[in-house]
Design an enzyme around this catalytic site. Structure first.
Site, PDB file in Angstrom:
ATOM      1  N   SER A   1      -7.598  -0.181  -8.317  1.00 26.43           N
ATOM      2  CA  SER A   1      -6.943   0.804  -7.464  1.00 26.43           C
ATOM      3  C   SER A   1      -7.906   1.951  -7.202  1.00 26.43           C
ATOM      4  O   SER A   1      -9.102   1.856  -7.526  1.00 26.43           O
ATOM      5  CB  SER A   1      -5.616   1.250  -8.082  1.00 26.43           C
TER       6      SER A   1
ATOM      7  N   LYS B   1     -11.270   0.690  -4.699  1.00 27.85           N
ATOM      8  CA  LYS B   1     -10.884  -0.452  -3.857  1.00 27.85           C
ATOM      9  C   LYS B   1     -11.971  -0.882  -2.861  1.00 27.85           C
ATOM     10  O   LYS B   1     -12.079  -2.059  -2.549  1.00 27.85           O
ATOM     11  CB  LYS B   1      -9.597  -0.130  -3.102  1.00 27.85           C
TER      12      LYS B   1
ATOM     13  N   GLY C   1       0.283   4.657  10.408  1.00 28.27           N
ATOM     14  CA  GLY C   1      -0.573   4.698   9.218  1.00 28.27           C
ATOM     15  C   GLY C   1      -1.708   3.697   9.287  1.00 28.27           C
ATOM     16  O   GLY C   1      -1.542   2.578   9.785  1.00 28.27           O
TER      17      GLY C   1
ATOM     18  N   GLY D   1      -4.262   4.061   6.527  1.00 27.47           N
ATOM     19  CA  GLY D   1      -4.970   4.254   5.266  1.00 27.47           C
ATOM     20  C   GLY D   1      -5.006   2.912   4.537  1.00 27.47           C
ATOM     21  O   GLY D   1      -4.968   1.855   5.171  1.00 27.47           O
TER      22      GLY D   1
ATOM     23  N   TYR E   1       8.368   4.125  -2.026  1.00 21.70           N
ATOM     24  CA  TYR E   1       9.532   3.700  -2.817  1.00 21.70           C
ATOM     25  C   TYR E   1      10.005   4.767  -3.798  1.00 21.70           C
ATOM     26  O   TYR E   1      10.969   4.576  -4.527  1.00 21.70           O
ATOM     27  CB  TYR E   1       9.271   2.371  -3.542  1.00 21.70           C
TER      28      TYR E   1
ATOM     29  N   GLY F   1       9.641   0.625  -0.032  1.00 20.99           N
ATOM     30  CA  GLY F   1       8.461  -0.146  -0.425  1.00 20.99           C
ATOM     31  C   GLY F   1       8.519  -0.791  -1.802  1.00 20.99           C
ATOM     32  O   GLY F   1       7.512  -1.322  -2.277  1.00 20.99           O
TER      33      GLY F   1
HETATM   34  P1  NAD Z   1      -3.912   6.900   2.512  1.00 22.71           P
HETATM   35  O1  NAD Z   1      -4.175   8.281   2.114  1.00 22.71           O
HETATM   36  O2  NAD Z   1      -5.007   5.887   2.472  1.00 22.71           O
HETATM   37  O3  NAD Z   1      -3.318   6.909   4.021  1.00 22.71           O
HETATM   38  C1  NAD Z   1      -2.299   7.814   4.388  1.00 22.71           C
HETATM   39  C2  NAD Z   1      -1.860   7.552   5.822  1.00 22.71           C
HETATM   40  O4  NAD Z   1      -0.801   8.477   6.126  1.00 22.71           O
HETATM   41  C3  NAD Z   1      -2.951   7.786   6.865  1.00 22.71           C
HETATM   42  O5  NAD Z   1      -2.799   6.874   7.935  1.00 22.71           O
HETATM   43  C4  NAD Z   1      -2.649   9.207   7.337  1.00 22.71           C
HETATM   44  O6  NAD Z   1      -3.134   9.447   8.635  1.00 22.71           O
HETATM   45  C5  NAD Z   1      -1.139   9.214   7.306  1.00 22.71           C
HETATM   46  N1  NAD Z   1      -0.558  10.552   7.191  1.00 22.71           N
HETATM   47  C6  NAD Z   1      -0.778  11.460   6.201  1.00 22.71           C
HETATM   48  N2  NAD Z   1      -0.077  12.594   6.446  1.00 22.71           N
HETATM   49  C7  NAD Z   1       0.589  12.390   7.609  1.00 22.71           C
HETATM   50  C8  NAD Z   1       1.481  13.178   8.378  1.00 22.71           C
HETATM   51  N3  NAD Z   1       1.826  14.416   8.000  1.00 22.71           N
HETATM   52  N4  NAD Z   1       1.989  12.645   9.506  1.00 22.71           N
HETATM   53  C9  NAD Z   1       1.655  11.395   9.894  1.00 22.71           C
HETATM   54  N5  NAD Z   1       0.822  10.596   9.207  1.00 22.71           N
HETATM   55  C10 NAD Z   1       0.300  11.082   8.083  1.00 22.71           C
HETATM   56  O7  NAD Z   1      -2.695   6.408   1.624  1.00 22.71           O
HETATM   57  P2  NAD Z   1      -2.216   4.901   1.301  1.00 22.71           P
HETATM   58  O8  NAD Z   1      -2.902   4.449   0.069  1.00 22.71           O
HETATM   59  O9  NAD Z   1      -2.331   4.081   2.535  1.00 22.71           O
HETATM   60  O10 NAD Z   1      -0.697   5.164   0.919  1.00 22.71           O
HETATM   61  C11 NAD Z   1       0.230   5.550   1.915  1.00 22.71           C
HETATM   62  C12 NAD Z   1       1.638   5.519   1.314  1.00 22.71           C
HETATM   63  O11 NAD Z   1       1.952   4.189   0.952  1.00 22.71           O
HETATM   64  C13 NAD Z   1       1.771   6.344   0.029  1.00 22.71           C
HETATM   65  O12 NAD Z   1       3.011   7.005   0.063  1.00 22.71           O
HETATM   66  C14 NAD Z   1       1.748   5.302  -1.068  1.00 22.71           C
HETATM   67  O13 NAD Z   1       2.489   5.703  -2.192  1.00 22.71           O
HETATM   68  C15 NAD Z   1       2.418   4.143  -0.376  1.00 22.71           C
HETATM   69  N6  NAD Z   1       2.014   2.821  -0.889  1.00 22.71           N
HETATM   70  C16 NAD Z   1       3.002   1.967  -1.250  1.00 22.71           C
HETATM   71  C17 NAD Z   1       2.668   0.712  -1.719  1.00 22.71           C
HETATM   72  C18 NAD Z   1       3.749  -0.249  -2.124  1.00 22.71           C
HETATM   73  O14 NAD Z   1       3.451  -1.256  -2.777  1.00 22.71           O
HETATM   74  N7  NAD Z   1       4.988  -0.021  -1.731  1.00 22.71           N
HETATM   75  C19 NAD Z   1       1.319   0.298  -1.811  1.00 22.71           C
HETATM   76  C20 NAD Z   1       0.329   1.228  -1.420  1.00 22.71           C
HETATM   77  C21 NAD Z   1       0.693   2.483  -0.966  1.00 22.71           C
END
Ligand code: NAD
Length: 290
Positions: free
Chosen positions: A69, A73, A133, A135, A236, A258
């Site tokens: 993680s 990654k 999104g 990320g 989630y 999620g």
């Molecule tokens: P990251 O930081 O890599 O990406 C964040 C994304 O959110 C980017 O696209 C960014 O532009 C966008 N963003 C941030 N603030 C914003 C705003 N105010 N308005 C609009 N867009 C906005 O993060 P990540 O690792 O991709 O994680 C994103 C979310 O997904 C987190 O909440 C994380 O907990 C969740 N997640 C869940 C699982 C799962 O298994 N359910 C797995 C990974 C990540």
């Protein structure tokens, strides 16, 4: 646990930092215990500086596989011998399988999301998907949705450093799959509205909805919610984000958090590393998620 551990016990690791809060050790060790598998899963605080040594350790100690993680990654990729097609396209790895010293990197967040949808009867193939999104989560989901045959993936992102990643994801999807991908600034609300009206599925893969953005949602107009629009929020915790609450209040019939994605990305990693199915119902119960 102590009764299970012996001289033959096989190890699976998790390398990341910070990592002590992770649910993964509980998930995996509960699954091993339930299935009577002679394995243990341990989390190791490993950042970029220790990564190369940690990967050498996977080989030297014959660790069966590892979850990876943040912040490792992407940085782990040059240290591996092979990547799955999804990991190659996403440029990220969350699971390493040790095949007798030959380390293969996979990414299971996207397959986790697709399986969570499939378990609810939602197929992504031939569908138009709107995705916010780009990320880590958004990238894995976009790539997997394309590999699973989505008709179109329309990505919307704010103008931050992830916008360029969204462009790159779109380029790769259009080049390597039959899915048509596009990216549009989220500020173009007319395009976002139109895209949602034409989509079967909306996936929010942003961190909006989770602390400190728990009081925000990217959809605040009830016209955008239809009973037949599937809504999936990768967050989630909280279990019901502002988006999900709003969608349900305005007639969404299928609105999911999620949690399923989190469980199924773990289950897929478990299958890749051990060849066994994770006992999902037991793991959910052990995590207090029933
Ligand atoms: P990251 O930081 O890599 O990406 C964040 C994304 O959110 C980017 O696209 C960014 O532009 C966008 N963003 C941030 N603030 C914003 C705003 N105010 N308005 C609009 N867009 C906005 O993060 P990540 O690792 O991709 O994680 C994103 C979310 O997904 C987190 O909440 C994380 O907990 C969740 N997640 C869940 C699982 C799962 O298994 N359910 C797995 C990974 C990540």
């Amino acid at each position: 646990m102590a009764e299970r551990l012996n001289g033959h016990t096989l190890l699976v690791s998790l390398i990341a930092t910070p990592i002590r809060h992770s649910l993964s050790p509980t998930m995996w060790n509960e699954a091993f215990a339930k299935k009577g598998m002679d394995y243990a899963y341990l989390a190791f605080e490993v950042g970029n500086e220790q990564l190369e040594d940690a990967v050498k350790g996977i080989r030297a100690l014959d660790i069966q596989g590892s979850n990876v993680s943040m912040p490792n990654k992407q940085k782990i990729i040059p240290l591996l011998d092979e990547l799955s097609p999804a990991a190659e396209m996403a440029g990220a790895v969350n699971t390493v399988v040790n095949q007798k010293g030959h380390l293969v990197g996979h990414v299971t967040d996207g397959t986790g999301c697709m399986r969570a949808l499939r378990e609810e009867g939602v197929e992504i193939k031939d569908r138009i998907v709107t995705l916010t999104g780009a990320g880590g989560a958004g990238t894995a989901i976009a790539i997997q949705a394309a590999l699973d045959g989505a008709k179109e993936i329309r990505i919307f992102n704010i103008d931050d450093e992830h916008y360029e990643t969204a462009r790159e994801n779109v380029r790769k999807i259009n080049e390597k799959t039959n899915t048509l991908a596009s990216v549009t600034p989220l500020t173009d609300q007319a395009a976002f509205k139109q895209s949602l009206a034409e989509s079967s599925v909306y996936i929010d893969a942003t961190s909006v909805g989770m602390k400190p953005l728990q009081d925000e949602s990217l959809i605040n107009d009830s016209d955008l919610i239809r009973p037949d629009l599937v809504i999936f929020d990768v967050v989630y915790s909280p279990a019901e984000t502002k988006l999900l609450r709003f969608a349900r209040e305005h007639g969404a019939k299928q609105a999911y958090n999620g949690l399923g994605m989190m469980l199924y990305q773990g289950a897929e990693a478990f299958r890749l590393i051990t060849g066994e199915d994770m006992p999902i119902a037991h793991v959910k119960q052990a995590l207090g998620l029933n």
